[in-house]
Design an enzyme around this catalytic site. Structure first.
Site, PDB file in Angstrom:
ATOM      1  N   GLU A   1      -7.144   4.488  17.401  1.00  0.00           N
ATOM      2  CA  GLU A   1      -9.398   4.592  16.830  1.00  0.00           C
ATOM      3  C   GLU A   1     -10.056   4.021  17.417  1.00  0.00           C
ATOM      4  OE1 GLU A   1      -8.788   3.305  12.979  1.00  0.00           O
ATOM      5  OE2 GLU A   1      -6.958   4.705  12.175  1.00  0.00           O
TER       6      GLU A   1
ATOM      7  N   ASN B   1       0.677  -1.323  -0.135  1.00  0.00           N
ATOM      8  CA  ASN B   1      -0.542   0.117   0.015  1.00  0.00           C
ATOM      9  C   ASN B   1       1.127   1.102   0.026  1.00  0.00           C
ATOM     10  OD1 ASN B   1      -2.175   2.385   0.269  1.00  0.00           O
ATOM     11  ND2 ASN B   1      -2.001   1.821   2.238  1.00  0.00           N
TER      12      ASN B   1
ATOM     13  N   CYS C   1      -4.854   0.697   5.606  1.00  0.00           N
ATOM     14  CA  CYS C   1      -4.586  -1.215   5.860  1.00  0.00           C
ATOM     15  C   CYS C   1      -4.099  -1.362   6.824  1.00  0.00           C
ATOM     16  CB  CYS C   1      -3.472  -0.963   5.048  1.00  0.00           C
ATOM     17  SG  CYS C   1      -1.789  -0.415   5.482  1.00  0.00           S
TER      18      CYS C   1
END
Length: 167
Positions: free
Chosen positions: A156, A120, A128
């Protein structure tokens, strides 16, 4: 119009992060050195300012969705479709390799999705780190590997902090 690229490096809690921005948008990101895109480099802090401010806001816990335009030229075909599907996976959630394969509609098997994630070119912004194995975190080639992935998913709110994160 001649293509050029401007680079910026942002210190983050998981190491220095490099961004490359063309006239079209963010072309590549990652830990470590600059990636040669084969186009002339320019010093243009104004071009990189928005992407830098968004990345800083993300690491400060103030940003959940990146608005920085993307220059998708480093990927094509099924790889691009998988990365574009991944770009839609929301902050604080994860998908398995198999789920991302299905979401992308490409017919790429889960093992192939893993290879795409490893290459990526737009880590963090095309997240990712939000792709996990059915039986655990899976791999991660950014930063210092799986520990960086664990840190990002904890940041997160998907994973709970461990006792080590509290000290």
């Amino acid at each position: 119009m001649m293509d050029t690229v401007a680079f910026a490096e942002v210190p983050t809690p998981v190491g220095p992060f490099v961004m490359a921005v063309t006239e079209v948008g963010l072309a590549t990101t990652g830990w470590g050195g600059r990636r040669d895109l084969g186009i002339p480099e320019v010093h243009d802090p104004d071009r990189t300012a928005f992407a830098v401010s968004e990345l800083k806001a993300y690491f400060a816990g103030e940003l959940r969705t990146f608005q920085t335009p993307i220059d998708w030229r480093l990927s094509s075909g099924s790889r691009r479709r998988v990365l574009q599907a991944l770009h839609e996976v929301p902050y604080g959630t994860v998908v398995t390799y198999g789920e991302l394969a299905r979401l992308s509609g490409t017919g790429v098997p889960a093992r192939g999705i893993g290879s795409i994630m490893a290459g990526n070119p737009l880590g963090i912004v095309v997240p990712c780190h939000r792709v996990v194995a059915g039986n655990g975190l899976g791999g991660f080639s950014g930063g210092v590997g799986v520990e960086t992935k664990r840190w990002l998913l904890t940041h997160e709110g998907y994973l709970q902090p461990t006792l080590l994160d509290l000290f």
